[in-house]
Design an enzyme around this catalytic site. Structure first.
Site, short mmCIF file in Angstrom:
data_model
loop_
_atom_site.label_atom_id
_atom_site.label_comp_id
_atom_site.label_asym_id
_atom_site.label_seq_id
_atom_site.Cartn_x
_atom_site.Cartn_y
_atom_site.Cartn_z
N ASP A 47 -3.36 -9.04 8.22
CA ASP A 47 -2.22 -8.79 9.09
C ASP A 47 -2.26 -7.36 9.62
O ASP A 47 -1.64 -7.05 10.64
CB ASP A 47 -0.90 -9.07 8.36
CG ASP A 47 -0.71 -8.27 7.09
OD1 ASP A 47 -1.70 -7.80 6.52
OD2 ASP A 47 0.45 -8.12 6.65
N SER A 58 11.14 -12.24 -5.49
CA SER A 58 12.37 -11.80 -6.15
C SER A 58 13.61 -12.34 -5.44
O SER A 58 13.58 -12.57 -4.23
CB SER A 58 12.42 -10.26 -6.18
OG SER A 58 13.70 -9.79 -6.54
N GLY A 59 14.68 -12.52 -6.19
CA GLY A 59 15.95 -12.97 -5.61
C GLY A 59 16.85 -11.85 -5.15
O GLY A 59 18.03 -12.09 -4.83
N VAL A 115 -4.12 -7.69 -0.80
CA VAL A 115 -3.38 -8.94 -1.00
C VAL A 115 -3.88 -10.04 -0.07
O VAL A 115 -4.04 -11.19 -0.49
CB VAL A 115 -1.87 -8.70 -0.77
CG1 VAL A 115 -1.09 -10.01 -0.79
CG2 VAL A 115 -1.32 -7.75 -1.83
N GLY A 150 2.66 -3.05 3.83
CA GLY A 150 3.60 -4.14 4.00
C GLY A 150 2.94 -5.49 4.18
O GLY A 150 1.73 -5.65 3.99
N GLU A 151 3.76 -6.45 4.56
CA GLU A 151 3.30 -7.80 4.87
C GLU A 151 4.05 -8.28 6.10
O GLU A 151 5.28 -8.17 6.17
CB GLU A 151 3.59 -8.77 3.71
CG GLU A 151 2.95 -8.39 2.38
CD GLU A 151 1.44 -8.48 2.37
OE1 GLU A 151 0.88 -9.11 3.31
OE2 GLU A 151 0.82 -7.92 1.45
N CYS A 196 0.83 -1.19 0.00
CA CYS A 196 0.00 0.00 0.00
C CYS A 196 0.87 1.25 0.00
O CYS A 196 2.09 1.19 0.01
CB CYS A 196 -0.90 0.01 1.24
SG CYS A 196 -1.87 -1.50 1.45
#
Length: 616
Positions: A103, A379-380, A53, A79-80, A2
């Site tokens: 969350d 992503s790495g 999400v 965030g998460e 967000c």
């Protein structure tokens, strides 16, 4: 993911300031295209744009928790939190009651239970603000590695804040002023924690909380890299890294929306994709979807160099076939990369010239295509900084240099004919900027922070310093880039290698163990070799691709030539006219001035669009 923003003013009534809050919130629409909301009370105004999400219906914000009809606290959150289920259970055991699966609600109740101590309990990527209506104070919190951005501008009676600088700059009291230090921060190829290029606007430092009260602003660090004795042998260390990665990737697969992996065919992204594919398969959730970027004709006509020895596309396909991924290649051409509209979109996302040129534009366009099919991507990013993947980790001359390693590597390339990106700037301006001196000062500041173990041998001591510099001064540049290019498209990118448990563990693993087989990223390769094809596991590091089409730098130079005829172009006051003429001369190879031309065009667009006041 967000976008958040807000304004706290202890000496005025903000209930009548809805238009200002709406303008600030609107700047974050790209970060949260699904929904928006505001909260207004006498001394606090909070805005939010949501990318839904988890718990699509229940996670609306700003979120308020009440008791007996009275608001206790209000949260605007980005965030998460990957351990929200465990925290929810712990909070429920103490009497908290929840009304959503989000969350966000867990974070809000965690604040009520633990105050600012909640930060230490969160595992994830986050940037949020909590307004405590009982004590009338604001808490700003940022994740440990700085994955999610959070800016703030102190005012005489409070603070203005936002995910991005554009949210703060939308407030009428804040002007886009850049002084010499701001320009140095822009050009010195390092990121100083807490600083931004705009005078008066700061970042919440990674791993810090900022508390704003009537009595002033206080800052507390809640996490930092620590020096700990590593007691595991090699076998146990490899197993521990693998166990951590399995848990991290499993946690980061949670989403109520389509999820994918960003796959280059390198060790890092292949690791994430392979582990995600295995976890999804075990859960009966179907194949992982993966995306790669390429340029028209580049794989077929690839030109190897010391930085990029192999093209990505064949290795990405090999890994995708190996794990049964639903794989797509996003192919771009030079016309798209030089399109002024796309370059303008990159600038809007960054709020400043980025310095990555076509690599920024291609990443933006890649994420735009990915977003059509997925809302979340793994992503790495950050594995190179953590496990020692860059070639300069293994170059004794660069390791010994009294400078940031990536800067020393750039100087080394300069000795081989590569020109720096500030090559077109006025010589007098460069003298006043003294970029080398500025960077050296920042380097010494960073070295002074490094935690050491007593009695460490000189090699281990120096490599601990090199690792620390990358994890606190370099990776933040890449994380910010990835956040801005992804969130400009409403795409959430998760970075498993930034999990603080893994970072702390690997940071303290001896360098001899990280390179036990004489190669870069030995530890990571050993931990995941069983899920990768041999060709991918043994592939030499190759960075994010840059376009090799000779038409690209030529098109850029044509654009600069046109700009040079416009006496009103603001960047001309910063350029050396002789160097500019040389760059535009027909006998000058456009490739040799590519970085300088890119920077000049970006600075001109930035000064024009943002109406920046340069006070140099």
């Amino acid at each position: 993911m967000c976008g958040i923003t807000g304004w706290v003013a202890f000496d005025r009534d903000l209930t009548a300031e809805r238009p200002v809050l709406d303008a600030m919130t609107a700047t974050q629409f790209c970060r949260g295209p699904d929904a928006g909301g505001v909260h207004l009370e006498r001394h606090a105004a909070l805005g939010h744009r949501r990318l839904a999400v988890i718990d699509i219906e229940g996670g609306t914000q700003p979120m308020t928790v009440e008791h007996d009809g009275r608001a206790l606290a209000v949260l605007t959150y980005s965030g998460e939190v990957y351990n929200h289920r465990e925290l929810r259970a712990e909070l429920e055991a103490t009497g908290h009651r929840f009304h959503t699966r989000s969350d966000t609600e867990v974070v809000l109740h965690a604040y009520l239970e633990w105050g600012e101590g909640l930060a230490e309990r969160l595992n994830g990527m986050f940037a949020f603000a909590v307004w405590d209506t009982r004590s009338e104070e604001l808490l700003l919190v940022r994740d440990r590695m700085g994955i999610k951005p959070l800016h703030y501008c102190p005012t005489p009676d409070g603070v203005i804040f936002g995910s991005e600088a554009k949210a703060v700059l939308a407030h009428p009291a804040v002007r886009p002023v850049v002084d010499l230090d701001g320009l140095r921060e822009l050009l010195a190829v390092t990121r100083t924690p807490g600083r931004t290029i705009y005078r008066g606007i700061a970042e919440v430092r990674p791993g810090h909380v900022v508390r704003i009260r009537r009595t002033g602003i206080s800052v507390r660090r809640y996490w930092a890299l620590e020096a700990r004795e590593h007691t595991h042998n090699l076998e146990t260390t490899v197993a521990t890294v693998r166990a951590l990665l399995d848990d991290i990737v499993h946690r980061q697969l949670e989403a109520d929306v389509p999820l994918c992996s960003l796959l280059s065919g390198g060790l890092d992204s292949s690791t994430v994709t392979a582990l995600a594919a295995r976890a999804l398969r075990e859960a009966g959730a179907g194949p992982v979807r993966s995306f790669a970027v390429d340029f028209v004709g580049q794989t077929e006509h690839f030109q190897a160099d010391e930085t990029r020895p192999t093209p990505d596309r064949p290795y990405a396909r090999l890994l995708a076939d190996h794990v049964g991924a639903d794989h797509s290649v996003i192919e771009l051409d030079s016309a798209a990369l030089t399109d002024p509209a796309q370059r303008a979109a990159v600038l809007r996302a960054r709020d400043a010239p980025g310095g990555f040129g076509d690599m920024d534009t291609s990443l933006l366009l890649l994420f735009r295509s990915v977003r059509r099919k997925s809302t979340v991507a793994l992503s790495g990013e950050s594995a190179d900084e953590l496990f020692g993947g860059y070639r300069w980790f293994h170059d004794p001359g660069i390791v010994a240099a009294d400078d940031f390693p990536w800067a020393a590597a750039a100087v080394q390339l300069g000795g081989r004919g590569a020109r720096p990106r500030e090559q077109l700037l006025d010589g007098g301006l460069l003298d006043r900027l003294d970029l080398d001196g500025y960077r050296r000062a920042r380097y010494r500041e960073a070295l002074a922070e490094v935690p050491h173990l007593p009695g460490a041998d000189p090699v281990e001591r120096r490599m601990r310093e090199i690792s620390y510099l990358h994890l606190t001064r370099f990776v933040c540049i890449l994380l910010d880039r990835k956040d801005r290019m992804s969130m400009a498209n409403g795409l959430e990118v998760r970075v498993p290698f930034c999990d603080h448990r893994l970072v702390q563990y690997v940071f303290n693993t001896p360098w001899a163990m990280k390179t036990f087989d004489g190669r870069e990223k030995s530890l990571l390769r050993a931990a995941v070799r069983d899920v990768l094809p041999q060709e991918v596991a043994d592939r030499v590091k190759s960075p994010y691709p840059a376009v090799q089409d000779p038409h690209y730098p030529a098109m850029l130079r044509d654009e600069l030539a046109e700009l040079a005829t416009d006496p009103a172009a603001p960047v001309l006051a910063l350029l050396d006219r002789r160097r500019l003429a040389d760059a535009l001369a027909p006998d000058t190879d456009p490739q040799t001035v590519r970085l300088g031309v890119d920077l000049a065009l970006d600075i001109n667009a930035w000064l024009t669009r943002y109406q920046v006041s340069l006070e140099l």
